[in-house]
Design an enzyme around this catalytic site. Structure first.
Site: not given
Ligand code: NAP
Length: 310
Positions: A133, A136-137
């Site tokens: 992701c 997300c990261d």
């Protein structure tokens, strides 16, 4: 016993919730490990009709949830582990042993990211450099080099997103052309921060002395040559696995685990009162808007079936 339970709070589940709630069925919506579904891990959604400037995936799902709740949908966290699906009662057992019963059921459990199964992938999962992701990261890799694997729209989207933070993105793809839609592929190929390694597969994620990702060993499938690509982050974007395990043996699944609808309908199953919607039953279109469309169809079918069986 509930009139209707909906499994999943992605586009399919929440659209089914809006429709069944507006039909006064007060649906109980059970949400599993990824509330809001896959769109919550995407950045900008540019192809959902009605949002000409695009909309953040998380925000879109939040709005759908509020819309469903406004009409009386109830949501609860519960991971369904097994199902007994009869024509009368649909019985669902969750991880903590709770049993939910309903007359009708809409399965909209979605899909989860596929992984490669190569050495180092598990070991460096999460905070050590391996991720599925970018949204997300990605921000953790500011001014660093990263590798993305895959050739579809997800890989293209992840690569483009990562160029906002990273100094360089190497896209590793096993063939010599991208599967991604033309508009996404063109953006990738035009982006100076992205280098594509064609005909190549990652073989191992390599760690530094501290156990953090330092490189990926890549093999060219045509020449057989291997080499290392230095990177601090390794993002896997190679498709998805449907979340359908609790229904194996109750409903037909195809060879990849997708639920198979009955006959010509996209959402009916062989069990009266049980419907499917979204990515758990669709390996062809897999779009937010098609999942929402299936959620709508499933809700209308369920509503009619409940009315007929009253
Ligand atoms: P996908 O279209 O199935 O693409 C998966 C990619 O990963 C393919 O390029 C495939 O290679 C590669 N791959 C699969 N297994 C692999 C392995 N073991 N090793 C190396 N490479 C592997 O999946 P997706 O990109 O997640 O997209 C899924 C659906 O969502 C699609 O319909 C897509 O259009 C949609 N989507 C749309 C958007 C958007 O419009 N913004 C964004 C994301 C996703 P091959 O090409 O050789 O098969």
């Amino acid at each position: 016993m509930e009139d209707i339970i909906i499994l999943g709070t992605g586009c399919a589940g929440l659209t089914a919730a809006v429709y069944t709630a507006r039909a006064n069925l007060s649906p109980l919506v059970l949400e599993g490990g990824q509330p809001g579904g896959q769109l919550t891990t995407t950045s900008e959604v540019e192809n959902f009709p009605g949002w000409p400037e695009g909309i953040d995936g998380f925000e879109l799902m939040d709005k759908m949830r509020k819309q469903a709740e406004r009409f009386g949908a109830r949501t609860a966290f519960a991971e369904v582990e097994s199902a007994e699906l009869g024509a009368g009662v649909k019985r669902l057992t969750t991880g903590d042993g709770t049993v939910h019963e309903a007359r009708a059921l809409i399965i909209a459990t979605g899909a989860r990211p596929r992984t490669l199964g190569i050495p180092g992938e598990k070991e460096m999962w999460g905070g050590k450099g391996v991720s599925t992701c970018a949204t997300c990261d990605g921000a953790f890799y500011r001014d660093m080099e990263v590798v993305v694997v895959g050739g579809g729209d997800s890989a293209a989207e992840e690569s483009l997103f990562l160029t906002r933070f990273c100094s360089k993105v190497t896209l590793v793809h096993r063939r010599d052309e991208l599967r991604a839609s033309k508009i996404m592929a063109d953006r990738v190929l035009a982006n100076k921060k992205i280098e594509v390694l064609w005909d190549s597969v990652p073989e191992e994620v390599l760690a530094d002395d501290g156990g953090m990702t330092r490189a990926v060993r890549v093999r060219n499938v045509k020449s057989g040559e291997t080499g290392e690509v230095a990177c601090k982050g390794f993002f896997i974007a190679i498709g998805h696995i449907p979340n359908t395990v609790p229904f194996a043996g109750q409903l037909p699944l195809d060879e990849n685990g997708y639920l198979v609808p009955e006959g010509k309908s996209a959402v009916r199953t062989k069990i009266p009162g049980v419907y499917v919607a979204g990515d758990c039953a669709d390996h062809v279109y897999r779009q937010a808007v098609t999942a929402a469309g299936m959620g709508c169809q499933a809700a209308i079918e369920a509503e009619r079936w409940l009315a007929e069986s009253d």
